[in-house]
Enzyme design. Structure first.
Site, PDB file in Angstrom:
ATOM      1  CG  HIS A  26     -11.844 -16.012 -94.744  1.00  0.00           C
ATOM      2  ND1 HIS A  26     -11.603 -15.821 -96.103  1.00  0.00           N
ATOM      3  CD2 HIS A  26     -10.708 -15.056 -94.268  1.00  0.00           C
ATOM      4  CE1 HIS A  26     -10.763 -14.882 -96.173  1.00  0.00           C
ATOM      5  NE2 HIS A  26     -10.205 -14.627 -95.110  1.00  0.00           N
ATOM      6  CD  GLU A  27     -10.653 -15.193 -90.245  1.00  0.00           C
ATOM      7  OE1 GLU A  27      -9.233 -15.165 -90.162  1.00  0.00           O
ATOM      8  OE2 GLU A  27     -11.342 -14.379 -90.551  1.00  0.00           O
ATOM      9  CG  HIS A  30      -6.496 -16.782 -93.151  1.00  0.00           C
ATOM     10  ND1 HIS A  30      -5.837 -16.551 -94.112  1.00  0.00           N
ATOM     11  CD2 HIS A  30      -7.350 -15.853 -92.943  1.00  0.00           C
ATOM     12  CE1 HIS A  30      -6.362 -15.299 -94.584  1.00  0.00           C
ATOM     13  NE2 HIS A  30      -7.279 -14.716 -93.911  1.00  0.00           N
ATOM     14  CD  GLU A  49      -7.065 -11.772 -95.851  1.00  0.00           C
ATOM     15  OE1 GLU A  49      -7.931 -12.515 -95.918  1.00  0.00           O
ATOM     16  OE2 GLU A  49      -6.434 -11.509 -94.765  1.00  0.00           O
TER      17      GLU A  49
HETATM   18 ZN   LIG Z   1      -8.503 -13.185 -94.249  1.00  0.00          ZN
END
Ligand SMILES: [Zn+2]
Length: 600
Positions: A26-27, A30, A49
């Site tokens: 996830h990170e 980003h 998000e």
């Molecule tokens: Zn996030």
């Protein structure tokens, strides 16, 4: 948060490993969706998000099992986002206003936001969705973008109109989709009537129809999907209908025999489906649906109905419903050589107390929910006992620990089986759990064995032994606190209150608080106890935390969000405690916002 970075088999469970993989992915994602293209303002939070959650879900789905991942995500959505969307804290995926932005890092912005990306992919298909993502990255690299910019890329890459779809970003609440079916053998048509409505939410009394993609199949008696010819349209390219009005009728032609409808396959839309399907249809789909998600879904809806009947039966003094047909269908799944083991383990996880309370909806008596669930679960487990013993025997640990799909699936099956064995026969369950705990090879075994016997009188002693082994590891102290708070036996609030004075507990470490106070919040019959003590202990904690860390206090306050589901006596107790919190001098805006929205 080192829990989501560091792990070793002796201290981390399979679930922890999966969480780390997901969070790191996830990170990393980003980098594009969040950093290179950032948000113009906080109202666009879902742009980074929701989209990044969707990307990490797809990543896990690719490297692990697709059906299993989808089931787990939907379970999370229903456990966290649905109560929010149907309660006093409901807000659109893109909120129109806020007091404290910290309160908007919510399941709606994250998980429902991800579902909106998924629906757009379903509507335009994977190739066009890929084109749209490429376009978004090219067009907005280095910019601060809006949700409109993102959706415009979807429209430009596919030639589709997303005007109505955009309501999903602005309208809060979970749409309810009602389904009626009619088969006419003489004309060989199958008629599907679908209507939608979204209940009012705070600040939004009038709701407009949403654009809802419904993936579907018509399944013949042998379990095959029939070709879909829609009257007025012809053969469907994709097995999908799009609901855009309040009510629509779809007529499928060339259907000689009555098929079984499998609707919202793969959970194509985040809605609540109410259908006229009979128990026999659910039993059939449990065993035969080609869509793995809907096999699980059929089992869950059948089980939810049975467990509701068990809970309300205690109030009305009616006998326990007959769960044998359901248990036998579950048995067929367990013996299915084609189904993967992690999927079978999920099939064995019966609805939680919170699922059952949500399904009952009003005037819930949490003691009846627990008692009815325990009784019915034992009766199902007794039918399955020989199969469970076999599943347990063939999943023994062999070789070194690996957190891969196979090892994880095998262990999830082993402890799902052990938990049901303990429900059928407490002594047998305890005997096996103690043997596991005598020389555990990894933490998944320890936690799995403890959870399996958490409802027995031996739980507290076994937890003390767990603490004695692991008191120097702060992550395991958190696990010990969480399990202690979740013991599904009377006296939960007193146990939690006593633990707040334990030398290893501290109010200043958020993960400690989440484990213990949050653990009580997820203990349905403990938090919603008739004497109001669960509410009182959590309210005391919120007041105390307000002065230390308002964000943590606010998160604990969201535990009250489902209070209106319960019976009048419980509601009165919950309201009294929330009023006490609101009247606290020096209350932070974080807590004030959550509690006043929950009360009003
Ligand atoms: Zn996030």
């Amino acid at each position: 948060n080192d829990r989501l970075v560091l792990a070793s088999p002796e201290t981390a469970t399979d679930q922890n490993y999966a969480d780390i993989e997901r969070v790191i992915a996830h990170e990393y994602f980003h980098n594009w969706t969040g950093n290179r293209i950032t948000c113009r303002d906080w109202f666009q939070l879902c742009l980074k998000e929701g989209l990044t959650v969707f990307r990490d879900q797809e990543f896990t789905s690719d490297v692990r099992s697709q059906a299993v991942k989808r089931i787990e995500d939907v379970r999370t959505l229903r456990a966290r986002q649905y109560p929010e969307d149907q309660g006093p804290l409901a807000h659109p995926v893109r909120p129109a206003s806020y007091i404290e932005i910290n309160n908007f890092y919510t399941p709606t912005v994250y998980e429902k936001g991800a579902e909106l990306c998924r629906m757009m992919q379903t509507l335009i298909g994977k190739p066009a969705f890929r084109k749209a993502m490429d376009l978004y990255f090219v067009r907005h690299d280095g910019e601060a973008a809006t949700v409109e910019d993102f959706v415009r890329c979807m429209a430009d890459a596919s030639g589709r109109d997303f005007t109505q779809f955009f309501r999903w970003y602005e309208q809060a609440g979970t749409p309810v989709v009602e389904v009626e079916t009619k088969h006419d053998a003489a004309t060989q048509t199958f008629e599907l009537t679908v209507s939608q409505s979204t209940p009012p939410t705070p600040g939004q009394t009038e709701k407009l129809p949403q654009h809802i993609p419904l993936a579907l199949g018509l399944v013949d008696p042998r379990g095959n999907d029939l070709p879909l010819h829609l009257e007025g349209v012809g053969a469907l390219n994709a097995p999908l209908v799009e609901l855009t009005s309040a009510r629509q009728v779809y007529r499928f032609t060339g259907i000689a025999q009555r098929p079984v409808l499998s609707l919202n396959r793969g959970f194509s839309a985040p809605v609540i489906v109410r259908s006229d399907a009979k128990a026999a249809d659910h039993l059939f789909l449990m065993g035969r649906d080609s869509d793995g998600f809907n096999r699980w879904e059929s089992a869950q809806s059948l089980a939810r109905d049975l467990f509701c009947a068990a809970a309300t039966g205690l109030r009305d003094a009616t006998p326990l419903p007959d769960a044998r047909p359901f248990a036998e269908a579950l048995g067929h799944t367990l013996s299915d050589p084609k189904a993967d083991v992690a999927f079978k383990a999920l099939m064995l996880e019966l609805p939680s107390e919170a699922d059952i309370a949500a399904r009952i909806g009003t005037d819930v008596n949490s003691d009846h929910v627990r008692e009815g669930r325990n009784a019915l679960r034992s009766s199902i487990a007794r039918v399955l006992l020989p199969l469970l013993e076999n599943a347990y025997a063939v999943t023994a640990e062999a070789g070194g620990y690996r957190a891969d799909t196979r090892g994880t699936g095998r262990r999830s099956m082993r402890f799902a089986a052990l938990s049901l064995i303990a429900a059928a026969d407490t002594e047998r369950g305890l005997y096996l759990a103690r043997a596991e705990l005598a020389q555990p090879a990894n933490m998944t075994i320890e936690i799995g064995a403890l959870q399996a016997v958490l409802a027995t009188s031996a739980a507290e002693t076994l937890l003390e032994q767990f603490l004695a082994r692991h008191r120097d590891d702060h992550l395991l102290v958190d696990k010990w606190l969480a399990l202690s708070a979740q013991i599904p036996l009377p006296g939960a609030s007193a146990r939690v209150e006593a633990l707040t004075t334990h030398p290893l507990f501290t109010w200043t470490t958020p993960n400690r608080v989440y484990a213990l106070v949050g653990g009580l919040g997820s203990n349905l019959a403990g938090f919603h106890a008739a004497d109001g003590e669960g509410y009182r202990v959590v309210a005391d904690a919120i007041i105390r935390l307000n002065a230390i860390n308002p964000q943590v206090a606010a998160r604990m306050a969201t535990g009250f969000r489902s209070w209106r589901q319960f019976d009048p006596a419980r509601r009165a107790q919950a309201e009294r405690q929330m009023r006490r919190v609101v009247e606290t001098p020096g209350l932070s805006p974080d807590v004030f916002e959550i509690i006043t929205r929950t009360l009003n």
